[in-house]
Design a protein around this motif. Structure first.
Motif, short mmCIF file in Angstrom:
data_model
loop_
_atom_site.label_atom_id
_atom_site.label_comp_id
_atom_site.label_asym_id
_atom_site.label_seq_id
_atom_site.Cartn_x
_atom_site.Cartn_y
_atom_site.Cartn_z
N ALA A 102 34.62 37.65 43.98
CA ALA A 102 35.60 36.80 44.65
C ALA A 102 35.91 35.53 43.89
N GLU A 103 34.90 34.92 43.28
CA GLU A 103 35.05 33.57 42.74
C GLU A 103 35.07 33.46 41.22
N GLU A 104 34.47 34.43 40.52
CA GLU A 104 34.39 34.33 39.07
C GLU A 104 35.44 35.18 38.35
N LEU A 105 35.69 36.37 38.85
CA LEU A 105 36.60 37.26 38.13
C LEU A 105 38.05 36.76 38.05
N PRO A 106 38.53 35.90 38.96
CA PRO A 106 39.86 35.35 38.76
C PRO A 106 40.03 34.62 37.43
N ALA A 107 38.93 34.21 36.81
CA ALA A 107 39.01 33.54 35.50
C ALA A 107 39.57 34.46 34.43
N LEU A 108 39.50 35.76 34.65
CA LEU A 108 40.07 36.69 33.67
C LEU A 108 41.54 36.42 33.41
N GLU A 109 42.26 36.05 34.46
CA GLU A 109 43.71 35.83 34.32
C GLU A 109 44.03 34.56 33.56
N VAL A 110 43.12 33.58 33.61
CA VAL A 110 43.34 32.31 32.91
C VAL A 110 42.83 32.37 31.48
N VAL A 111 41.60 32.85 31.31
CA VAL A 111 40.95 32.84 30.00
C VAL A 111 41.46 33.95 29.11
N LYS A 112 41.77 35.10 29.69
CA LYS A 112 42.16 36.29 28.92
C LYS A 112 41.15 36.52 27.79
N PRO A 113 39.90 36.78 28.17
CA PRO A 113 38.82 36.79 27.17
C PRO A 113 38.90 37.95 26.19
N THR A 114 38.43 37.67 24.99
CA THR A 114 38.21 38.73 24.01
C THR A 114 36.81 39.30 24.17
N HIS A 115 35.89 38.49 24.71
CA HIS A 115 34.50 38.91 24.90
C HIS A 115 33.98 38.40 26.24
N VAL A 116 33.13 39.19 26.86
CA VAL A 116 32.51 38.82 28.13
C VAL A 116 31.03 39.15 28.08
N THR A 117 30.21 38.24 28.60
CA THR A 117 28.83 38.61 28.92
C THR A 117 28.70 38.60 30.44
N LEU A 118 27.94 39.56 30.94
CA LEU A 118 27.70 39.69 32.36
C LEU A 118 26.21 39.82 32.61
N ALA A 119 25.68 38.98 33.49
CA ALA A 119 24.28 39.06 33.88
C ALA A 119 24.21 38.73 35.37
N ILE A 120 24.02 39.74 36.20
CA ILE A 120 24.10 39.54 37.64
C ILE A 120 23.19 40.54 38.35
N GLY A 121 22.60 40.12 39.45
CA GLY A 121 21.80 41.04 40.23
C GLY A 121 20.60 40.43 40.92
N ALA A 122 20.09 39.32 40.40
CA ALA A 122 18.88 38.73 40.98
C ALA A 122 19.10 38.34 42.44
N ASN A 123 20.26 37.77 42.74
CA ASN A 123 20.50 37.32 44.11
C ASN A 123 20.85 38.47 45.04
N ASP A 124 21.40 39.56 44.50
CA ASP A 124 21.55 40.77 45.30
C ASP A 124 20.16 41.24 45.73
N LEU A 125 19.22 41.21 44.80
CA LEU A 125 17.85 41.64 45.08
C LEU A 125 17.20 40.74 46.13
N VAL A 126 17.32 39.43 45.93
CA VAL A 126 16.70 38.47 46.85
C VAL A 126 17.25 38.63 48.26
N ARG A 127 18.54 38.92 48.37
CA ARG A 127 19.17 39.05 49.69
C ARG A 127 18.97 40.42 50.33
N GLY A 128 18.29 41.30 49.61
CA GLY A 128 17.99 42.60 50.18
C GLY A 128 19.10 43.62 50.10
N ALA A 129 20.06 43.43 49.20
CA ALA A 129 21.12 44.42 49.04
C ALA A 129 20.52 45.75 48.58
N SER A 130 21.02 46.84 49.09
CA SER A 130 20.53 48.16 48.69
C SER A 130 21.06 48.49 47.29
#
Length: 220
Positions: free
Chosen positions: A80-108
């Motif tokens: 919701a909040e980070e991916l809109p940056a794609l339209e502004v930055v138009k990146p050539t490269h992206v790093t993605l590191a996500i999941g710790a807070n899904d784990l902490v919140r008990g997401a399946s």
């Protein structure tokens, strides 16, 4: 969001090279993620995207880094909040590191996997695929001094490894590059390379992350 205005201004100003000699095209690098990307507990210059950009610049590359990671974000907020940056930055490269807070919140695993697929689909529509999309696993924060606040350490490590396995599978399915830094992360945990908050990596730990990534951004 403030970052959108700042990113746009940076992009507009950065488009003028001021007579700089001809060189390789600028890398527009967008860093997506949570506290492990924004570098909670460290000065901004020591988070791994900033150190990676500095290493590339020392090699003569022009790097326009936009780091939109936010402490506490999960895949839900990233969508919701980070991916809109794609339209502004138009990146050539992206790093993605996500999941710790899904784990902490008990997401399946199913919920985590479904949102990852949405993230990768959005990235693909923006043209960020293949070697231009580098995905990192969660570090081994089961070894952190405060890890027991989140439960039994061995159980936590198994959950982190399971989450990383889902991330690796979905990255491969999406055509991105999963950079398996897990052995490095385990070694850093054993060496107690944590920030003063007792949870996040130290600046020197992030240096090693950046060193492991730099060749993938600049193979020449």
């Amino acid at each position: 969001m403030l970052w959108r205005t700042m990113a746009l201004l940076t992009w507009l100003v950065g488009g003028v090279d001021g007579g700089r000699p001809a060189q390789a095209p600028a890398l527009r690098y967008l860093a997506l993620g949570d506290s492990f990307t924004i570098g909670t507990g460290q000065p901004e210059r020591l988070n791994f995207p900033s150190q990676l950009a500095a290493m590339l610049e020392r090699r003569g590359r022009v790097v326009r880094l936009t780091n939109v990671a936010v402490n506490g974000y999960s895949t839900r907020e990233l969508l919701a909040e980070e991916l809109p940056a794609l339209e502004v930055v138009k990146p050539t490269h992206v790093t993605l590191a996500i999941g710790a807070n899904d784990l902490v919140r008990g997401a399946s695993s199913a919920e985590y996997r479904a949102r990852l697929r949405q993230i990768f689909a959005r990235l693909a529509r923006s043209g960020v695929t293949g070697g231009r999309l580098l995905v990192l696993p969660q570090p081994d924060w089961s070894q952190a001094p405060v890890a027991e606040a989140f439960g039994d350490r061995e159980t936590l490590r198994r959950r982190i490894e399971a989450s990383n396995a889902v991330l690796a599978e979905e990255t491969t399915a999406a055509g991105g590059v999963f950079v398996d830094l897990w052995p490095l992360f385990v070694a850093q945990g054993a060496q107690r390379m944590f920030a003063d908050d007792g949870l996040h990596p130290s600046g020197s730990a992030y240096t090693a992350w950046a060193q492991a990534l730099v060749e993938r951004f600049d193979p020449g």
